[in-house]
Design an enzyme around this catalytic site. Structure first.
Site, PDB file in Angstrom:
ATOM      1  N   SER A 265       0.818  -1.194   0.000  1.00 48.40           N
ATOM      2  CA  SER A 265       0.000   0.000   0.000  1.00 48.40           C
ATOM      3  C   SER A 265       0.858   1.252   0.000  1.00 48.40           C
ATOM      4  CB  SER A 265      -0.917   0.005   1.225  1.00 48.40           C
ATOM      5  OG  SER A 265      -0.171   0.363   2.370  1.00 48.40           O
ATOM      6  N   LYS A 266       0.198   2.336  -0.219  1.00 48.80           N
ATOM      7  CA  LYS A 266       0.897   3.610  -0.298  1.00 48.80           C
ATOM      8  C   LYS A 266       1.668   3.916   0.979  1.00 48.80           C
ATOM      9  CE  LYS A 266      -2.469   5.372  -3.564  1.00 48.80           C
ATOM     10  NZ  LYS A 266      -3.360   6.428  -3.987  1.00 48.80           N
TER      11      LYS A 266
END
Length: 517
Positions: A265-266
């Site tokens: 994920s970011k």
RNA sequence: GGCCCGUUCGUCUAGGGGUCUAGGACAUCUCCCUUUCACGGAGGAAACACGGGUUCGAUUCCCGUACGGGCUACCA
């Protein structure tokens, strides 16, 4: 048939490397088949729109050399390529109405709170997976339960409504995925998906299908997270009577976190010390900056090469592939089915391979501005010859070009401090005397290349009954200030006679005179 | 919870009934090269999730279990 693939991101923030890989595979496949690759921006969710995200996506693809043949900012014969603009043209509404007319979609007036209530009640009854479908729709407010007049009245009164897909129960849906083979589902588990939202915008489900049809997409490549909704997409093509227009689907395995559970994920990037974005990104809302591969000094080609190998391999032992070679070798049959844990170490390794492939002259061209700006030098040392020689000494001991400056500044600057350990161990009257004699030898030398200097150094040491090993490292420290670094006599040759003599003289006067006595 | 997808060294993966003593790469360890540090070279350690079947024979095929992942929104 001309192969046409598309990459269709939502402008909700920076593209992460999983997205770049999806784009890459779609691009490789299209190019291999002499087809076209299209960039479509799926901005149907106005709440999640992020300023600058679209520009970021375009810049990132461009940096990676994944250049669309058509799309936002690239033009093409299927304009516009932004879904918000296509909505204005009425494309989606038209298809939604066709589905209504053929009895495969219907108006629904249920409010968000009512849907939540239905879900909550089902949960209270021990049923976790409430969905709007053939079993539940009869209890809801829609065109199937209300009279035609009532529906008409509500619409003309401007009551909010959505258009839902009417999924027929008890259907087996099977389709062939390019990576997974035959995948099958029961239609009973598919909900009556919203096709047109209350704000008039289409959802992904409708929009991507309409656009893929209109843009003549032949192969739809997307992440595995779409696999569960793909049977609904198959049904929409069927209900539209356009099953023959359905592209072949390929659902790519997801990229997983390097450690722990879940998909990359970011947030993982800077937490674990590596970028998850191709380019640096500054969040317009929070001002938070996330690092990017480009800014960290990665080569775009190495980055693309690394990405290509996350889930795909050519079946040979060759690992370094140019874009053209990837285009030639890529196949979906060789894409692994399971999710791939991302390994930042391997990303670095790929970069080193590309660094070593660079020509010294090219590296020098890029290093010269640094020499001029950071070191404030503008003489023979900022020439291509000097910089190229420096770079060739440095090349094998750095991971990134941007390390040349830190790792090699002693090739440009006279040292001001000297490694204390080596000085304490090796600096004494005998070695000091040796260095004085070395100055004499070197100053009379007419050729000053590495091997000559090395030879005369060793000869002098022998004459003075000194083991070269006792003075070699000291000499290095005298010249560079550091206990380790580039090849010693390579450095001597690069610095040149005058500079070497100066540095020895400097050191002798800077170091204590009475050590060891 | 339900549905779908998956499961080979720590990681990315090759191999799809006997050729598997399971191959490569990253990381790791040892040695060589280098009287530095790297690079490079050589070598080592390291895996077929488990249980049933099918078969003369299963890492490979089937079923189950476990585990991992995804989806389960008027987000994509």
């Amino acid at each position: 048939m001309i192969v046409r693939t598309r990459f269709a991101p939502s402008p909700t923030g920076p593209l992460h490397i999983g997205g770049v890989r999806t784009a890459l595979y779609a691009y490789l496949f299209a190019k291999q088949h002499k087809g076209q690759f299209i960039l479509r921006i799926e901005d149907t969710d106005q709440n999640r729109y992020v300023e600058g995200a679209e520009e970021y996506i375009i810049e990132a693809l461009t940096w990676c050399n994944i250049i669309p043949d058509e799309g936002v900012s690239f033009g093409g014969s299927h304009e516009p390529y932004r879904q918000s603009e296509r909505k204005t043209k009425g494309y989606y509404q038209q298809y939604a109405e066709q589905l209504i007319a053929s009895g495969h979609a219907y108006y629904a007036f249920d409010k968000t709170e009512e849907l939540d209530a239905a879900r909550k009640q089902a949960e209270a009854e021990g049923n976790q997976g409430w969905q709007y479908d053939s079993k539940t729709r009869s209890a809801m407010q829609n065109a199937l339960t209300l009279s035609a007049d009532e529906v008409q009245i509500r619409i003309t009164k401007d009551e909010a409504y959505v258009i839902r897909l009417k999924v027929d129960p008890d259907q087996h849906i099977t389709f062939n995925d390019m990576i997974r083979g035959d995948v099958s589902f029961e239609s009973n588990i598919i909900d009556d998906k919203v096709l047109i939202k209350a704000d008039g915008m289409p959802t992904y489900h409708l929009a991507h299908i309409v656009d893929d049809i209109l843009m003549e997409i032949t192969h739809a490549i997307r992440g595995e997270e779409w696999l569960p909704s793909s049977p609904a997409h198959v049904l929409i093509y069927q209900y539209l009577g356009l099953a023959d227009k359905m592209p072949r689907y390929a659902h790519l395995p997801l990229l997983l976190k390097p450690e722990g559970n879940g998909k990359l994920s970011k947030r993982d990037g800077d937490r674990l010390g590596f970028p998850v974005f191709p380019l640096e990104w500054k969040d317009p809302a929070t001002g938070e900056v996330s690092s990017g591969y480009r800014e960290k000094g990665y080569y775009a080609q190495g980055f693309v090469n690394m990405l290509a190998f996350l889930g795909w391999n050519p079946g040979t032992e060759k690992e370094i592939f140019s874009m053209d070679e990837l285009i030639e070798s890529f196949t979906f049959e060789r894409v692994h089915k399971a999710g791939a844990r991302f390994d930042p170490e391997k990303a670095k390794w790929f970069n080193e391979q590309y660094l070593r492939m660079q020509e010294d002259a090219d590296l020098a061209q890029r290093f010269i501005p640094v020499i001029k700006e950071q070191l404030k030098i503008s003489d023979h040392r900022s020439s291509v010859e000097y910089a190229a020689a420096a770079v060739s000494l440095l090349k094998d001991r750095v991971h990134f070009e941007n390390e040349f400056y830190e790792k090699g500044r002693y090739l440009f600057e006279v040292p001001t401090t000297y490694d204390e350990k080596v000085i304490a161990k090796r600096w004494n009257p005998i070695t000091a005397k040796f260095l004085n004699k070395l100055t004499e030898v070197y100053s009379t030398q007419t050729t000053f290349d590495a091997s000559t200097c090395k030879l005369s150094f060793e000869n002098l040491a022998t004459e003075n009954q000194i083991k070269p090993g006792d003075v070699l490292q000291l000499f290095r420290v005298i010249l560079s200030g550091q206990a380790s670094g580039v090849d010693l006599f390579g450095m001597v040759e690069l610095l040149g006679k005058e500079e070497v003599l100066t540095r020895i003289k400097n050191a002798i006067s800077a170091l204590p005179k009475d050590v060891g006595n």
